[in-house]
Design an enzyme around this catalytic site. Structure first.
Site, short mmCIF file in Angstrom:
data_model
loop_
_atom_site.label_atom_id
_atom_site.label_comp_id
_atom_site.label_asym_id
_atom_site.label_seq_id
_atom_site.Cartn_x
_atom_site.Cartn_y
_atom_site.Cartn_z
N GLN A 51 0.93 -1.00 0.18
CA GLN A 51 -0.36 -0.07 0.15
C GLN A 51 0.99 1.33 -0.12
OE1 GLN A 51 -2.52 -1.59 3.54
NE2 GLN A 51 -3.89 -0.74 2.03
N HIS A 52 1.34 0.96 -0.88
CA HIS A 52 2.73 2.59 -0.89
C HIS A 52 3.71 2.38 -2.24
CE1 HIS A 52 6.47 -0.03 -0.60
NE2 HIS A 52 6.04 -0.64 0.29
N ALA A 53 3.67 3.62 -3.08
CA ALA A 53 4.93 4.04 -3.87
C ALA A 53 6.14 4.17 -3.52
CB ALA A 53 4.03 4.59 -5.14
#
Length: 141
Positions: A51-53
């Site tokens: 749940q990230h970049a």
């Protein structure tokens, strides 16, 4: 904005009656030098990881045991789901790719190869912020 393309990678399997061997070399089998390796295991089926970049880090994810799914999003409304269930395949994730790993089998071991050492400041953990950054980068180009 995603500069490189998310893609499935298949690694050469070497084996005989003794079993299989898969070799993954940085800057040869994957498009970067490996600076960090970590793995995820013991994750319940209902848990969503990632749940990230990342601003700078590229990743290759390989399920060396079991299976998991990886949803990737580009911030422009496009998303793709990959099923990692063979230990000789992986997914290449360029920088600025939103990733969510989920649907882990009980025996899942997800190996993560990273192009950079850990730096918490280069993580984008809010999807709305990520979308705005992608939009801004697109307007600049």
């Amino acid at each position: 904005m995603i500069e490189a393309k998310v893609e499935m990678l298949e690694f050469q399997q070497l084996g005989d009656e003794r079993g299989q061997l898969v070799v993954v070399e940085g800057a040869k089998d994957i498009p970067f030098e490996i600076k960090r390796i970590f793995y995820i295991y013991g994750t319940d089926t209902g848990v969503v990881r990632g749940q990230h970049a990342n601003l700078r880090t590229e990743f290759v994810l390989i399920n060396v045991a079991g299976r998991s799914k990886v949803k990737v999003m580009d911030g422009l409304g496009n998303e793709t789901v990959f099923c990692l269930n063979r230990p000789h395949t992986g997914i290449y994730l360029p920088k600025m790719t939103w990733k969510e790993m989920y649907d882990f089998s009980e025996d899942s071991v997800l190996l993560c190869l990273a192009s950079e050492h850990y730096d918490g400041d280069e993580y984008i953990r809010d999807y709305n912020t990520y979308q705005e950054m992608v939009k801004e980068q697109r307007e600049i180009k």
